[in-house]
Design a protein around this motif. Structure first.
Motif, PDB file in Angstrom:
ATOM      1  N   UNK A 290      80.211  36.243  54.968  1.00  0.00           N
ATOM      2  CA  UNK A 290      79.989  35.013  55.820  1.00  0.00           C
ATOM      3  C   UNK A 290      78.622  34.229  55.696  1.00  0.00           C
ATOM      4  N   UNK A 291      77.567  34.920  55.378  1.00  0.00           N
ATOM      5  CA  UNK A 291      76.308  34.374  54.986  1.00  0.00           C
ATOM      6  C   UNK A 291      76.139  33.802  53.881  1.00  0.00           C
ATOM      7  N   UNK A 292      76.863  34.238  53.001  1.00  0.00           N
ATOM      8  CA  UNK A 292      77.289  33.527  51.408  1.00  0.00           C
ATOM      9  C   UNK A 292      78.107  32.331  51.675  1.00  0.00           C
ATOM     10  N   UNK A 293      79.100  32.331  52.469  1.00  0.00           N
ATOM     11  CA  UNK A 293      79.987  31.006  52.612  1.00  0.00           C
ATOM     12  C   UNK A 293      79.088  30.174  53.320  1.00  0.00           C
ATOM     13  N   UNK A 294      78.354  30.510  54.274  1.00  0.00           N
ATOM     14  CA  UNK A 294      77.445  29.378  55.005  1.00  0.00           C
ATOM     15  C   UNK A 294      76.457  28.909  54.263  1.00  0.00           C
ATOM     16  N   UNK A 295      76.026  29.570  53.382  1.00  0.00           N
ATOM     17  CA  UNK A 295      75.067  28.921  52.451  1.00  0.00           C
ATOM     18  C   UNK A 295      75.700  28.121  51.323  1.00  0.00           C
ATOM     19  N   UNK A 296      76.857  28.351  50.978  1.00  0.00           N
ATOM     20  CA  UNK A 296      77.505  27.522  50.160  1.00  0.00           C
ATOM     21  C   UNK A 296      77.771  26.221  50.894  1.00  0.00           C
ATOM     22  N   UNK A 297      78.414  26.373  52.008  1.00  0.00           N
ATOM     23  CA  UNK A 297      78.689  24.985  52.929  1.00  0.00           C
ATOM     24  C   UNK A 297      77.306  24.366  53.032  1.00  0.00           C
ATOM     25  N   UNK A 298      76.151  24.967  53.450  1.00  0.00           N
ATOM     26  CA  UNK A 298      74.955  24.279  53.815  1.00  0.00           C
ATOM     27  C   UNK A 298      74.531  23.451  52.383  1.00  0.00           C
ATOM     28  N   UNK A 299      74.765  24.093  51.298  1.00  0.00           N
ATOM     29  CA  UNK A 299      74.331  23.411  50.315  1.00  0.00           C
ATOM     30  C   UNK A 299      75.219  21.973  49.795  1.00  0.00           C
ATOM     31  N   UNK A 300      76.522  22.246  50.063  1.00  0.00           N
ATOM     32  CA  UNK A 300      77.246  20.922  49.921  1.00  0.00           C
ATOM     33  C   UNK A 300      77.097  19.987  50.696  1.00  0.00           C
ATOM     34  N   UNK A 301      76.883  20.320  51.994  1.00  0.00           N
ATOM     35  CA  UNK A 301      76.563  19.337  53.184  1.00  0.00           C
ATOM     36  C   UNK A 301      75.196  18.672  53.052  1.00  0.00           C
ATOM     37  N   UNK A 302      74.070  19.324  52.571  1.00  0.00           N
ATOM     38  CA  UNK A 302      72.880  19.045  52.414  1.00  0.00           C
ATOM     39  C   UNK A 302      72.836  17.984  51.020  1.00  0.00           C
ATOM     40  N   UNK A 303      73.637  18.352  49.978  1.00  0.00           N
ATOM     41  CA  UNK A 303      73.973  17.762  48.972  1.00  0.00           C
ATOM     42  C   UNK A 303      74.401  16.376  49.304  1.00  0.00           C
ATOM     43  N   UNK A 304      75.315  16.398  50.145  1.00  0.00           N
ATOM     44  CA  UNK A 304      76.154  14.979  50.703  1.00  0.00           C
ATOM     45  C   UNK A 304      75.283  14.223  51.315  1.00  0.00           C
ATOM     46  N   UNK A 305      74.376  14.756  52.089  1.00  0.00           N
ATOM     47  CA  UNK A 305      73.270  14.068  52.755  1.00  0.00           C
ATOM     48  C   UNK A 305      72.353  13.344  51.862  1.00  0.00           C
ATOM     49  N   UNK A 306      71.650  14.169  50.783  1.00  0.00           N
ATOM     50  CA  UNK A 306      70.914  13.618  50.043  1.00  0.00           C
ATOM     51  C   UNK A 306      71.446  12.601  48.948  1.00  0.00           C
ATOM     52  N   UNK A 307      72.773  12.734  48.826  1.00  0.00           N
ATOM     53  CA  UNK A 307      73.514  11.476  48.048  1.00  0.00           C
ATOM     54  C   UNK A 307      73.711  10.273  48.918  1.00  0.00           C
ATOM     55  N   UNK A 308      73.614  10.343  50.097  1.00  0.00           N
ATOM     56  CA  UNK A 308      73.796   9.385  50.865  1.00  0.00           C
ATOM     57  C   UNK A 308      75.388   9.087  51.517  1.00  0.00           C
ATOM     58  N   UNK A 309      76.154  10.314  50.948  1.00  0.00           N
ATOM     59  CA  UNK A 309      77.452  10.389  51.351  1.00  0.00           C
ATOM     60  C   UNK A 309      77.711  10.879  52.909  1.00  0.00           C
ATOM     61  N   UNK A 310      77.049  11.705  53.474  1.00  0.00           N
ATOM     62  CA  UNK A 310      76.858  12.261  54.845  1.00  0.00           C
ATOM     63  C   UNK A 310      75.896  11.496  55.639  1.00  0.00           C
ATOM     64  N   UNK A 311      75.952  11.439  56.892  1.00  0.00           N
ATOM     65  CA  UNK A 311      75.218  11.004  57.836  1.00  0.00           C
ATOM     66  C   UNK A 311      74.040  11.995  57.810  1.00  0.00           C
ATOM     67  N   UNK A 312      72.516  11.170  57.821  1.00  0.00           N
ATOM     68  CA  UNK A 312      71.357  12.018  57.789  1.00  0.00           C
ATOM     69  C   UNK A 312      71.060  12.903  58.989  1.00  0.00           C
ATOM     70  N   UNK A 313      71.825  12.654  60.085  1.00  0.00           N
ATOM     71  CA  UNK A 313      71.189  13.332  61.243  1.00  0.00           C
ATOM     72  C   UNK A 313      72.287  14.625  61.452  1.00  0.00           C
ATOM     73  N   UNK A 314      73.259  14.903  60.568  1.00  0.00           N
ATOM     74  CA  UNK A 314      74.134  15.869  60.628  1.00  0.00           C
ATOM     75  C   UNK A 314      73.649  17.087  60.873  1.00  0.00           C
ATOM     76  N   UNK A 315      73.965  17.987  61.863  1.00  0.00           N
ATOM     77  CA  UNK A 315      73.494  19.465  62.190  1.00  0.00           C
ATOM     78  C   UNK A 315      74.190  20.063  61.201  1.00  0.00           C
ATOM     79  N   UNK A 316      73.680  20.575  60.055  1.00  0.00           N
ATOM     80  CA  UNK A 316      74.136  21.502  59.059  1.00  0.00           C
ATOM     81  C   UNK A 316      74.702  22.636  59.272  1.00  0.00           C
ATOM     82  N   UNK A 317      73.886  23.456  60.151  1.00  0.00           N
ATOM     83  CA  UNK A 317      74.308  24.722  60.447  1.00  0.00           C
ATOM     84  C   UNK A 317      75.704  24.740  61.418  1.00  0.00           C
ATOM     85  N   UNK A 318      75.846  23.818  62.420  1.00  0.00           N
ATOM     86  CA  UNK A 318      76.806  23.690  63.356  1.00  0.00           C
ATOM     87  C   UNK A 318      78.151  23.526  62.369  1.00  0.00           C
ATOM     88  N   UNK A 319      77.838  22.445  61.465  1.00  0.00           N
ATOM     89  CA  UNK A 319      78.980  22.197  60.836  1.00  0.00           C
ATOM     90  C   UNK A 319      79.558  23.185  59.785  1.00  0.00           C
TER      91      UNK A 319
END
Length: 201
Positions: free
Chosen positions: A131-160
């Motif tokens: 579960x921890x590894x899965x969350x880490x992978x999801x966090x990386x994708x969400x963070x990447x999306x924020x950095x790329x301007x695809x996702x909203x900057x105020x996204x609560x990464x851990x919650x999602x």
């Protein structure tokens, strides 16, 4: 199996692959030594010549089952064009959790977490790390999306990330307990909606 492996390694891999579905379906406590010998057509001595005990086989079987899912996810993510599509892979892969490419018995994380809770610390630790590894992978994708301007900057990464995991695992549980895979599909639509809402419109 890899022909580059030694005879002992091939035997060990054969035992893992042959028993993985049994452990994932019947659980650690519900799987007997005779289940292992019947499935593999090996003697108790042959099995315990390659593994310390039944728990050792179960831990290896968990890793094998988890790797089957992760392999599908990684392959699809590598082909995805953007972070939105990469996140969507999780909903797509779990849509087919009853398919031939998915481990026999369903999701090993859910099965192991439910059975091993407070009764088997090593298996519980395996599920927790998954579960921890899965969350880490999801966090990386969400963070990447924020950095790329695809996702909203105020996204609560851990919650999602936790919400995606909880919805998928909860959906699998409901589908299994009701005997209706369509119930998981309904939950996965919610996962897809959650991902769409991340978009920076």
């Amino acid at each position: 199996m890899d022909n580059g492996l030694s005879k002992a390694e091939r035997t060990r891999q054969f035992i893992i692959e042959t028993t993985a579905g049994i452990f994932n379906t019947k659980g650690y406590a519900g799987t007997s030594l005779s289940d292992l010998t019947d499935a593999t057509h090996l003697t108790k001595g042959s099995i315990y010549g390659n593994f310390e005990n039944k728990e050792d086989v179960a831990l290896a079987a968990f890793d094998y089952n988890l790797s089957k899912i992760r392999k599908q996810i990684v392959q699809r993510i590598q082909k995805a064009a953007n972070y939105h599509d990469k996140l969507m892979v999780y909903a797509q892969v779990y849509h087919s959790f009853n398919g031939a490419s998915f481990p026999t018995g369903g999701c090993p994380i859910l099965n192991t977490a439910i059975e091993a809770d407070d009764t088997n610390t090593l298996l519980k630790a395996k599920a927790a790390k998954a579960v921890a590894d899965w969350k880490k992978d999801l966090n990386a994708l969400i963070s990447g999306g924020i950095d790329a301007g695809e996702f909203k900057a105020d996204t609560d990464i851990d919650r999602i990330a936790y919400s995606i995991i909880a919805l998928i695992e909860g959906g699998i549980m409901i589908a299994k307990i009701t005997g209706h895979p369509v119930n998981l599909d309904r939950v996965l639509i919610t996962v897809e909606s959650l991902i769409v809402q991340l978009k920076n419109n």
